[in-house]
Design an enzyme around this catalytic site. Sequence first.
Site, PDB file in Angstrom:
ATOM      1  N   LYS A   1      -1.233  -1.012  -4.351  1.00 23.82           N
ATOM      2  CA  LYS A   1      -2.393  -0.207  -3.957  1.00 23.82           C
ATOM      3  C   LYS A   1      -1.915   1.218  -3.746  1.00 23.82           C
ATOM      4  O   LYS A   1      -0.918   1.448  -3.071  1.00 23.82           O
ATOM      5  CB  LYS A   1      -2.993  -0.781  -2.679  1.00 23.82           C
ATOM      6  CG  LYS A   1      -3.995   0.104  -1.971  1.00 23.82           C
ATOM      7  CD  LYS A   1      -4.722  -0.677  -0.884  1.00 23.82           C
ATOM      8  CE  LYS A   1      -4.758   0.070   0.425  1.00 23.82           C
ATOM      9  NZ  LYS A   1      -5.437  -0.704   1.487  1.00 23.82           N
TER      10      LYS A   1
ATOM     11  N   LYS B   1     -10.015  -6.748   8.267  1.00 24.55           N
ATOM     12  CA  LYS B   1      -9.040  -6.353   9.297  1.00 24.55           C
ATOM     13  C   LYS B   1      -9.607  -6.874  10.603  1.00 24.55           C
ATOM     14  O   LYS B   1     -10.726  -6.485  10.979  1.00 24.55           O
ATOM     15  CB  LYS B   1      -8.881  -4.836   9.365  1.00 24.55           C
ATOM     16  CG  LYS B   1      -8.152  -4.237   8.163  1.00 24.55           C
ATOM     17  CD  LYS B   1      -8.052  -2.732   8.250  1.00 24.55           C
ATOM     18  CE  LYS B   1      -7.348  -2.190   6.989  1.00 24.55           C
ATOM     19  NZ  LYS B   1      -7.456  -0.727   6.897  1.00 24.55           N
TER      20      LYS B   1
ATOM     21  N   ASP C   1      -7.151   3.249  -2.982  1.00 17.07           N
ATOM     22  CA  ASP C   1      -7.843   3.302  -1.681  1.00 17.07           C
ATOM     23  C   ASP C   1      -8.047   4.759  -1.293  1.00 17.07           C
ATOM     24  O   ASP C   1      -7.079   5.496  -1.088  1.00 17.07           O
ATOM     25  CB  ASP C   1      -7.005   2.575  -0.616  1.00 17.07           C
ATOM     26  CG  ASP C   1      -7.734   2.471   0.725  1.00 17.07           C
ATOM     27  OD1 ASP C   1      -8.858   3.003   0.846  1.00 17.07           O
ATOM     28  OD2 ASP C   1      -7.168   1.855   1.649  1.00 17.07           O
TER      29      ASP C   1
ATOM     30  N   GLU D   1     -11.157   1.024  -3.217  1.00 16.54           N
ATOM     31  CA  GLU D   1     -11.451   0.743  -1.817  1.00 16.54           C
ATOM     32  C   GLU D   1     -12.033   1.974  -1.122  1.00 16.54           C
ATOM     33  O   GLU D   1     -11.469   3.068  -1.213  1.00 16.54           O
ATOM     34  CB  GLU D   1     -10.138   0.300  -1.152  1.00 16.54           C
ATOM     35  CG  GLU D   1     -10.265  -0.263   0.240  1.00 16.54           C
ATOM     36  CD  GLU D   1      -8.900  -0.724   0.782  1.00 16.54           C
ATOM     37  OE1 GLU D   1      -7.984  -1.004  -0.029  1.00 16.54           O
ATOM     38  OE2 GLU D   1      -8.745  -0.781   2.014  1.00 16.54           O
TER      39      GLU D   1
ATOM     40  N   GLY E   1      -4.291  -4.098   6.384  1.00 13.60           N
ATOM     41  CA  GLY E   1      -3.303  -3.844   7.426  1.00 13.60           C
ATOM     42  C   GLY E   1      -3.504  -2.468   8.026  1.00 13.60           C
ATOM     43  O   GLY E   1      -4.218  -1.634   7.466  1.00 13.60           O
TER      44      GLY E   1
ATOM     45  N   LYS F   1      -2.861   5.060  -2.495  1.00 12.64           N
ATOM     46  CA  LYS F   1      -3.788   5.876  -1.713  1.00 12.64           C
ATOM     47  C   LYS F   1      -4.176   7.088  -2.547  1.00 12.64           C
ATOM     48  O   LYS F   1      -3.293   7.750  -3.132  1.00 12.64           O
ATOM     49  CB  LYS F   1      -3.110   6.338  -0.418  1.00 12.64           C
ATOM     50  CG  LYS F   1      -2.819   5.201   0.543  1.00 12.64           C
ATOM     51  CD  LYS F   1      -4.112   4.618   1.094  1.00 12.64           C
ATOM     52  CE  LYS F   1      -3.842   3.720   2.278  1.00 12.64           C
ATOM     53  NZ  LYS F   1      -5.105   3.216   2.871  1.00 12.64           N
TER      54      LYS F   1
ATOM     55  N   SER G   1       0.861  -1.176   0.000  1.00 16.57           N
ATOM     56  CA  SER G   1       0.000   0.000   0.000  1.00 16.57           C
ATOM     57  C   SER G   1       0.899   1.227   0.000  1.00 16.57           C
ATOM     58  O   SER G   1       1.729   1.386   0.897  1.00 16.57           O
ATOM     59  CB  SER G   1      -0.872  -0.028   1.266  1.00 16.57           C
ATOM     60  OG  SER G   1      -1.597   1.170   1.401  1.00 16.57           O
TER      61      SER G   1
ATOM     62  N   ASP H   1     -13.738  -1.275   3.296  1.00 10.12           N
ATOM     63  CA  ASP H   1     -12.806  -1.454   4.405  1.00 10.12           C
ATOM     64  C   ASP H   1     -13.491  -0.880   5.653  1.00 10.12           C
ATOM     65  O   ASP H   1     -14.177  -1.618   6.389  1.00 10.12           O
ATOM     66  CB  ASP H   1     -11.482  -0.735   4.065  1.00 10.12           C
ATOM     67  CG  ASP H   1     -10.457  -0.728   5.190  1.00 10.12           C
ATOM     68  OD1 ASP H   1     -10.740  -1.245   6.279  1.00 10.12           O
ATOM     69  OD2 ASP H   1      -9.342  -0.179   4.993  1.00 10.12           O
TER      70      ASP H   1
HETATM   71  O1  OSB Z   1      -7.136   1.859   4.608  1.00  8.74           O
HETATM   72  O2  OSB Z   1      -6.105   0.071   4.328  1.00  8.74           O
HETATM   73  C1  OSB Z   1      -6.176   1.166   4.852  1.00  8.74           C
HETATM   74  C2  OSB Z   1      -3.012   1.909   6.809  1.00  8.74           C
HETATM   75  C3  OSB Z   1      -3.549   2.543   7.893  1.00  8.74           C
HETATM   76  C4  OSB Z   1      -4.887   2.763   7.973  1.00  8.74           C
HETATM   77  C5  OSB Z   1      -5.712   2.338   6.946  1.00  8.74           C
HETATM   78  C6  OSB Z   1      -5.194   1.675   5.854  1.00  8.74           C
HETATM   79  C7  OSB Z   1      -3.802   1.489   5.773  1.00  8.74           C
HETATM   80  C8  OSB Z   1      -3.116   0.892   4.636  1.00  8.74           C
HETATM   81  C9  OSB Z   1      -1.776   0.260   4.876  1.00  8.74           C
HETATM   82  O3  OSB Z   1      -3.528   0.942   3.503  1.00  8.74           O
HETATM   83  C10 OSB Z   1      -1.862  -1.182   5.135  1.00  8.74           C
HETATM   84  C11 OSB Z   1      -0.577  -1.756   5.699  1.00  8.74           C
HETATM   85  O4  OSB Z   1       0.368  -1.899   4.920  1.00  8.74           O
HETATM   86  O5  OSB Z   1      -0.515  -2.055   6.891  1.00  8.74           O
HETATM   87 MG    MG Z   2      -8.336   0.825   3.301  1.00  9.61          MG
END
Ligand code: OSB
Ligand code: MG
Length: 389
Positions: free
Chosen positions: A178, A279, A205, A230, A307, A180, A152, A255
């Site tokens: 992925k 999660k 995402d 996402e 994550g 952001k 991510s 999510d």
């Molecule tokens: O939305 O998936 C998410 C990290 C922190 C809070 C929300 C998200 C995320 C990530 C990173 O996308 C996921 C990871 O590598 O732990």
């Molecule tokens: Mg997410």
Amino acid sequence: MNATAASSVARIRSPAPIRLDALELRLVRLPLREPFEVSFGRIESRLLFLIRLEAEGMAGWGEVVAWERPLFSYETVETARHAIRDFLAPALFDGQVENIADVADRFAGFRGHPMARAGVEMAYADLVARLRGEPLARLLGGTRVRVGVGVSLGIQGRLESLLTRVEHYLGLGYQRIKVKIKPGWDVDVMGEVRRRHPGVLLSADANAAYTLADREHLKGLDALGLLMIEQPLDHDDILDHATLQKELSTALCLDESITGLGRARQALDIGACRIVNMKVGRVGGYSQALAIHDLCLSRGVPLWCGGMLESGIGRAHNVALASLPGFTLPGDISASRRYFARDIIAPEVEVAADGTIAVPQAPGLGFEVDVPFLESRSEAVERLARPRS
Ligand code: OSB
Ligand code: MG
């Protein structure tokens, strides 16, 4: 809650009913190797919240994935500490505990605080796996020996920085990228990544950064062949997502909005998403997570493990969970070094050149906690013991 009904939940039980002796809450700060930015904010270090649960001379570890500020959801490290210290732990110390449904039942009268519950359920599951001498993955019903993973990538100031990171992680073997996104860092950015990497599994995402008023703009993503988008809309919405999903050809993945089994079923029933991000923290623990897994599997809905920038302890839990058969897409489970110069477990989590992580076969999490390093980085430790009766 009715977590007891799901068959996989029933497996998480100790060889015989046990009294839980102590629960330790520990806050540990680790700097991030680089800042991580998403639509709701940016962090430079992670205040990790670890749970250690003791019984029968053994200990299990869990992680509360809440952040210091209520940006992803309303929970924070402090609200979770309060919930565990004042409500969850006392409920756990009362009498003997047989299985994880029993743990969930003791918490069932309390509303909310899913990440707090999950941290305790995780520690309980690891403890039970160790008492049984079984790998956690097997205890949870895992069938894979390696899990496929993606990375991510946070919002960057410059497109070049993002493109460099995409190259870097593809070079390391990660199976899915992925990115952001947020208004102003979305369609053009995704288009550029896609242009350079026509064949890669690519997703976006938004962490709830848009509203239905942005629907026409979001349709611009449809041309890019994304695996999914996402959580484009509000953090607790499913209705508007169902409206948006009807207008997009790209699959939506929820999510933030999937807060438990009930909400997952409703989201699938109304067509709010076609893919689910799991999660354990967000859904309130393994009792819910396994039930949601079973639901997605039975409906043929692709599932993957998300994550929260966890330490090695939460990361190891994610690896174990992702080994279940319903996890059909690469998870956001990166190597320890993607976030931390040094992790609190040994060995650290590593991603092989084929973009997979080995599922440990040793009892429990299958990683040792590096206690001296943990001690050196701890900001607070609180030990709650079962009251003498
Ligand atoms: O939305 O998936 C998410 C990290 C922190 C809070 C929300 C998200 C995320 C990530 C990173 O996308 C996921 C990871 O590598 O732990
Ligand atoms: Mg997410």
